[in-house]
Design an enzyme around this catalytic site. Structure first.
Site, short mmCIF file in Angstrom:
data_model
loop_
_atom_site.label_atom_id
_atom_site.label_comp_id
_atom_site.label_asym_id
_atom_site.label_seq_id
_atom_site.Cartn_x
_atom_site.Cartn_y
_atom_site.Cartn_z
CG ASP A 34 111.32 129.71 26.93
OD1 ASP A 34 111.72 128.93 26.04
OD2 ASP A 34 110.74 129.33 27.96
CE1 TYR B 275 106.33 126.41 30.54
CE2 TYR B 275 107.02 128.12 29.02
CZ TYR B 275 107.33 127.15 29.95
OH TYR B 275 108.64 126.92 30.29
CE LYS C 261 110.97 125.61 27.62
NZ LYS C 261 110.18 126.85 27.42
N GLY D 185 113.92 130.65 36.28
CA GLY D 185 113.59 130.65 37.70
C GLY D 185 114.61 131.29 38.59
CG PHE E 224 113.00 136.03 41.34
CD1 PHE E 224 114.05 136.81 41.80
CD2 PHE E 224 112.28 136.46 40.24
CE1 PHE E 224 114.37 138.01 41.19
CE2 PHE E 224 112.59 137.67 39.62
CZ PHE E 224 113.63 138.44 40.10
N GLY F 276 109.86 132.22 43.48
CA GLY F 276 109.35 133.38 44.20
C GLY F 276 109.94 133.60 45.57
CG LEU G 252 115.95 133.60 46.01
CD1 LEU G 252 116.94 133.20 44.92
CD2 LEU G 252 116.71 133.97 47.29
CB ALA G 253 110.99 137.81 44.07
#
Length: 336
Positions: free
Chosen positions: A56, A61, A86, A236, A238, A241, A243-244
């Site tokens: 993706d 970006y 997108k 997403g 995490f 971040g 959760l990591a």
């Protein structure tokens, strides 16, 4: 590292199938931290070499940088790779002027103009093909429409653009076979319920709202996806971040309530000798609407670390313990 065997799941009612682990293209474009172009290309190449077949990207970006870098690799090895990008932002050159760079480190020299209209969607699609250097995009998302990005009043005219012509453009692209699947890519599930009122969609990329930490989208959004035959890409996993091992949640420093819940989740994971990021990565796939999980590593080494979490066998008892302790929302599907 040689190619691996990943499970695949269908995308809505289309003929597309994606590996249950995908590659997100935001971090490789240099959000918050610089990523050299060669390292970004090496990451995309490494992911596809391993057998990950879903990549993706988006014009946003790096203001086109991600699409250029992804295209550099996929022009050499496109076969079997499902690509999404997108619409909703057009890129205009800055002509030597300074410009807001948002979270991007060393973005390309463009500023963004929001445009969800019929012409805007068609222009964005063609611009992306040129940046990618490819003739085909498989999945096309409407990017960051909704009140989280634009505010309540700011979103109203943009939503009218989508309802008054942008959705028609997406349907025409799909009906002509120029894309296989259409959807929205956002950080809020509420706007996706509004999208269902516009018509039929194949797939939604929802970031951060269906994770081990947060299941706010469970009902009515995910249940409606099952009813309407739409798939969900979980971005997403995490939660930026937290959760990591990081300290960010929703792209900002995590508030204490979130930190406390992460501690509680981690404590249960330790009881089962499971790394918290492994549980976070694998959790969303128990829901029948979810087709893939989309982390965004910055390097091949980070991807290898994600794969190590992906390979952890998680006992069913862990999910049950999380449910018993009230750390998962009632009705959350769990493995086993």
């Amino acid at each position: 590292m040689s190619a691996r065997s990943f499970d695949k799941r269908p995308v809505g009612r289309t003929d597309l199938t994606v590996t249950t682990l995908g590659l997100g293209g935001a971090s490789l474009a240099g959000n918050y931290n610089a990523v050299p172009a060669d390292e970004a290309r090496a990451l995309v190449r490494h992911a596809t070499d391993l057998g990950i077949n879903y990549v993706d990207t988006a014009p946003h970006y790096g203001f086109g940088r991600s699409e250029h870098l992804v295209g550099d690799v996929l022009r050499e090895k496109r076969e079997g790779v499902v690509l999404s990008t997108k619409v909703g932002r057009l890129l205009r050159p800055v002509h030597g002027q300074d410009w807001p760079r948002d979270e991007w480190i060393d973005p390309l020299p463009f500023r963004e103009v929001y445009d969800y209209s019929y012409d805007g969607v068609m222009r964005s699609f063609e611009d992306s093909l040129q940046r990618l250097g490819l003739e085909k995009i498989d999945m096309l998302y409407v990017h960051d429409i909704g009140v989280v990005t634009h505010g309540v009043e700011g979103n109203k005219p943009l939503w009218q653009q989508l309802a008054g012509g942008g959705y028609k453009a997406l349907r025409e692209l799909r009906d002509a076979g120029l894309v296989n699947a259409i959807g929205l890519g956002v950080n809020e599930w509420q706007v996706l319920m509004d999208a269902f009122a516009l018509g039929d969609w194949d797939v939604f990329l929802l970031a951060g709202r269906y994770t081990l930490l947060e299941q706010t989208s469970l009902t009515p959004f995910l249940s409606t996806c099952v009813e309407r035959g739409a798939s969900v890409v979980v971005g997403g996993p995490f939660n930026s971040g937290i959760l990591a091992g990081g300290d960010r949640f929703d792209y900002a420093r995590a508030p204490e309530a979130v930190v406390a819940k992460v501690r509680a989740l981690a404590a249960v994971c330790r009881e089962f000798d499971v790394p918290l990021p492994a549980a976070a990565l694998q959790f969303p796939l128990a829901h029948p609407a979810v087709c893939t999980v989309l982390p965004g590593p910055r390097s091949s080494e980070e991807l290898d670390g994600i794969l190590a979490w992906w390979d952890v066998t998680i006992p069913d008892g862990l999910w049950a313990a999380l449910m018993d302790k009230g750390l998962l929302a009632e009705g959350t599907p769990i493995a086993g």
